[in-house]
Design an enzyme around this catalytic site. Structure first.
Site, PDB file in Angstrom:
ATOM      1  N   GLN A 185     -38.920  -2.698   7.104  1.00 17.84           N
ATOM      2  CA  GLN A 185     -38.913  -1.279   6.753  1.00 17.84           C
ATOM      3  C   GLN A 185     -37.450  -0.874   6.622  1.00 17.84           C
ATOM      4  O   GLN A 185     -36.775  -0.639   7.622  1.00 17.84           O
ATOM      5  CB  GLN A 185     -39.621  -0.471   7.832  1.00 17.84           C
ATOM      6  CG  GLN A 185     -41.039  -0.957   8.125  1.00 17.84           C
ATOM      7  CD  GLN A 185     -42.012  -0.666   6.987  1.00 17.84           C
ATOM      8  OE1 GLN A 185     -42.078   0.463   6.498  1.00 17.84           O
ATOM      9  NE2 GLN A 185     -42.752  -1.679   6.553  1.00 17.84           N
TER      10      GLN A 185
ATOM     11  N   ALA B 135     -46.375   8.994   8.693  1.00 21.16           N
ATOM     12  CA  ALA B 135     -46.172   7.572   8.411  1.00 21.16           C
ATOM     13  C   ALA B 135     -45.123   7.347   7.320  1.00 21.16           C
ATOM     14  O   ALA B 135     -44.600   8.294   6.748  1.00 21.16           O
ATOM     15  CB  ALA B 135     -47.494   6.936   8.014  1.00 21.16           C
ATOM     16  N   HIS B 136     -44.839   6.079   7.053  1.00 17.16           N
ATOM     17  CA  HIS B 136     -43.784   5.718   6.104  1.00 17.16           C
ATOM     18  C   HIS B 136     -44.069   6.221   4.695  1.00 17.16           C
ATOM     19  O   HIS B 136     -45.189   6.193   4.228  1.00 17.16           O
ATOM     20  CB  HIS B 136     -43.512   4.206   6.081  1.00 17.16           C
ATOM     21  CG  HIS B 136     -44.689   3.309   6.035  1.00 17.16           C
ATOM     22  ND1 HIS B 136     -44.574   1.947   6.018  1.00 17.16           N
ATOM     23  CD2 HIS B 136     -46.019   3.548   6.025  1.00 17.16           C
ATOM     24  CE1 HIS B 136     -45.758   1.405   5.992  1.00 17.16           C
ATOM     25  NE2 HIS B 136     -46.650   2.345   5.993  1.00 17.16           N
ATOM     26  N   ASN B 137     -43.015   6.683   4.048  1.00 11.76           N
ATOM     27  CA  ASN B 137     -43.055   7.130   2.649  1.00 11.76           C
ATOM     28  C   ASN B 137     -43.880   8.389   2.421  1.00 11.76           C
ATOM     29  O   ASN B 137     -44.159   8.755   1.271  1.00 11.76           O
ATOM     30  CB  ASN B 137     -43.547   6.007   1.718  1.00 11.76           C
ATOM     31  CG  ASN B 137     -42.562   4.851   1.668  1.00 11.76           C
ATOM     32  OD1 ASN B 137     -42.605   3.944   2.496  1.00 11.76           O
ATOM     33  ND2 ASN B 137     -41.639   4.905   0.732  1.00 11.76           N
TER      34      ASN B 137
END
Lengths: 350, 350, 350
Positions: C200, C241-243
């Site tokens: 990540q 969460a991511h993005n």
């Protein structure tokens, strides 16, 4: 850290095309990369960006044809995506190896034993008789209670707290703020309505290759161990209660919770915000949908459930579909009642 | 710390049978104890382990008969389970009493007042005019904001953060990472779609004998106090919003949330992941099932609810049961429609 | 800090009536204020307390008539509530301006750059090349990883952890224990059932005027950025969460979660414990009820949804209403079946 196209090509066994001394210091998406970044092109959908990107270095498939001139240095490899992933792993490995030594002020009890090439950041606290394996990286503000053991190559991000007597395996990563080994939630009701604490004297065992997200809680066992088996991947803000067991390679998404003494099998997938009651078993390979509430054991391996309370996936979806049209169903019943009443009144008794 | 069978027998008023100088340094389940551990046998189901366990010392009921020779030292007491629980409490008390003094580096404002036999671990921060009662134990990385008061015998585990002006009672335990007194979530919508912060100038009051789990959040009141009444037991990852009141001896399981200004009565039980909307009342003795969503006041004491939105327990379960068979119910309605249509066509009008 | 009635009147452009040198050092509700406190009276419902309160100073509407003598000093203003709110903002501004300087021990990397009038509390950790803007206030135990940027006037409460390369805007407040930039939850399944970590390497960007509650988690992007847009207000214990992208002035209540790569529009309201799956879009102005589970994109702006899975608010409520009476509906179907069966048997075939 800066790398040249030539250095990167060497790391991933690629061929440089263009300026081999072009330098980059970070990674970007091809469509938004800056001139100090490395990007990759694997999906033909993004090919147009190959000609317009500002990236200084781009990893491409060796079969990539060029329709226009490209200003970036290219590195050709058999599979651009996997070469990029490999590069990231190596990069993170290099970065991590640079972390080493003891920063001050930190608190390391004189009876603690630290392995080779360990990093202990400032404001970290290492209690009595703690054992820290080789290459362990301990970020700022980490707390390790008495007798804790951390296996080699493990990484504890800032503010991780591990209570006394807990055991962490090798190659484990635990993200910031997670608490391992807090007391299980055990209180015995008393005749006067108050509660008496049940001492929680067990521990938590986290096996090898486990990753745990940020601000999660894994409580210590009442007696014995709460266990997270090898290879399990746990997300943020999880609640894992006392005496739970989580099986090998089981994956649990954020904000899910597992109540006391429940045993979750291997290769289970648990969706975000799902909840599982205590004292049940979840068979290997079970898939539990997000927000499900699992209230009884799941005995058939590889089944899927959804809903709260949770049921078999396909039939639960069918019920949900009807459920959505309930007002319509009720109208149909009302219509039937009228017709049947009419028929009852008009009927001819023979 | 090591104890002999004789020492333990004295602590719990038991009779040693066998080697009175056998030593143990920790506790184990009888079926998995090691040779340095103490176990107990209360449930006859586990009697077989009495003869095979490696435990060095075992607490048994005084009526326990032996069918085979036992290698461990036995300590006979009237009730093995409660003697074991008593022993654990005494053990934890002894361990806790050993924690004392100020570890360096710590930050203690010169206007702070500390009682007798207080423990302040390294990296703890004690602000202006903080008052810490006798026998309070403060683990590493704890933050106490200005004017905070901590009552005697309370325990603050690593990384607990208590914002300014909050008041913690006596004999309170707060587990790692929990935040007491963060700003309530109050923002006034502005004509342009943005939000303006409503200052949160109240505090949090946690009364005596409360226990709070890890990584929970109890927000300060807008004005006045958010209150956790005496004897309440709160689990991990809870959200308690501004101006909430939680009654005496109320128990709240992990990941539940209570919205602003809601008053929860005494002896209420709230299941894991349950949510309660703001500005309502929950009567004494209410039982709220896990994952319930309580959207209006519950006025009848000792009632039970489940579901989201939550309803009376028994009727909600009945609805859930039908809900599961909705596709079948729809099929029955379809069948009826066909039959009724047929009857309508065939009917004889008199 | 103490203020006289005269000083306060000057801050809010009011007129003192009574003892202009009466002093207060904190704020209280009029019905429970102590003799060292300032209160306000805006709602006529509370007028009775004007005559009985112990508050030393009270802000009232200039039109307020007195039916009895009042012992407190009064400050008359056109609008008591907004004058009180203004006063609170000024008070908090004054308090915050007093926080300044570097407390020891703290860890500030020699390459970090700190602006004017910055406060860095003891036990805070500021990594390599970190940039901290003017007037930033960093409470104890904060962690700022390498290359982090903090815009001016931002406040990081105790124990906030911001991983490397993340960017925080101006006038941002982040409450205790929140983790920004932990690894996104990305693992590629391998043929043997194990998982391989997907590095990540993105970051988190938090724009200006954002407030984030306690113990929340915002994960870094896999590549690119997880973004919280200007003016968004996020509560405690959130999972982002991511993005993910969260739009301008969007408000998210406690314990909600948003899965990877989902884009939430502007001015969206998300209720507590709601969950949103990954890779979808939520239109501007959407209102998502507490505990909802949003499983597909919401494309119509300003719509409202509820339930899990979530549907349009009004029709979902109607379904829920019928759902509650399902046992009754089933009984009606059973009754119909009996009658129809009877009719079928009795019918006269022509």
């Amino acid at each position: 850290m800066q790398f040249t196209a030539a250095q990167i090509a060497m790391l991933i066994n690629g061929q440089v095309e263009g300026n081999a001394s072009a330098t980059v210091d970070s990674f970007g998406k091809i469509e938004e990369a800056k001139s100090n970044q490395l990007a990759f092109l694997a999906n033909p959908k993004y090919e147009e960006y190959l000609y317009s990107t500002k990236a200084a270095v781009i990893i491409v498939n060796e079969t990539q044809e060029l329709k226009e001139p490209v200003s970036a240095a290219l590195i050709r490899v058999p599979d651009a995506y996997s070469a990029f992933a490999t590069l990231l792993h190596k990069y993170q490995e290099i970065m991590r190896q640079q972390l080493s030594g003891i920063q001050e002020p930190s608190f390391i009890h004189k009876t603690a034993v630290l392995g080779e090439n360990v990093f202990v950041a400032a404001f970290s606290y290492i209690g009595e008789k703690v054992q820290v394996g080789n290459n362990v990286k301990i970020y700022p503000g980490v707390f390790l209670g008495d007798n804790v053991k951390i296996g080699e190559n493990s990484i504890l991000l800032p503010g991780v707290k591990i209570y006394h007597d807990c055991v962490i395996g090798k190659n484990v990563t635990i993200h910031a703020g997670t608490v391992i080994g807090g007391d299980g939630f055990g209180f015995a009701p008393q005749p006067d309505g108050s509660y008496k604490k049940v001492p929680q004297i067990g521990n938590v065992v986290v096996e090898d290759f486990v990753e745990i997200g940020s601000n999660s809680c894994i409580d210590r066992a009442t007696i014995g161990s709460t266990i997270i088996r090898s290879g399990a991947k746990l997300d943020n803000l999880l609640q894992i209660a006392h005496n739970v067991e989580v099986g090998n390679n089981t994956v649990i998404a954020a904000q899910a919770g597992i109540s006391g003494s429940t045993k979750v099998g291997n290769n289970v997938q648990i969706g975000g915000q799902a909840g599982i009651v205590g004292h049940i078993q979840i068979a290997d390979g079970t898939r539990i949908n997000a927000q499900s509430g699992v209230s009884k054991s799941i005995k058939t391996p590889n089944s899927a459930v959804t809903g709260s309370p949770a049921f078999e996936y396909t039939s639960a979806l069918r019920s949900q579909a009807v459920s959505r049209n309930l007002p319509d169903l009720e109208k149909r019943v009302l219509e039937l009642e009228k017709l049947v009443q009419q028929l009852m009144q008009e009927r001819v008794i023979i």
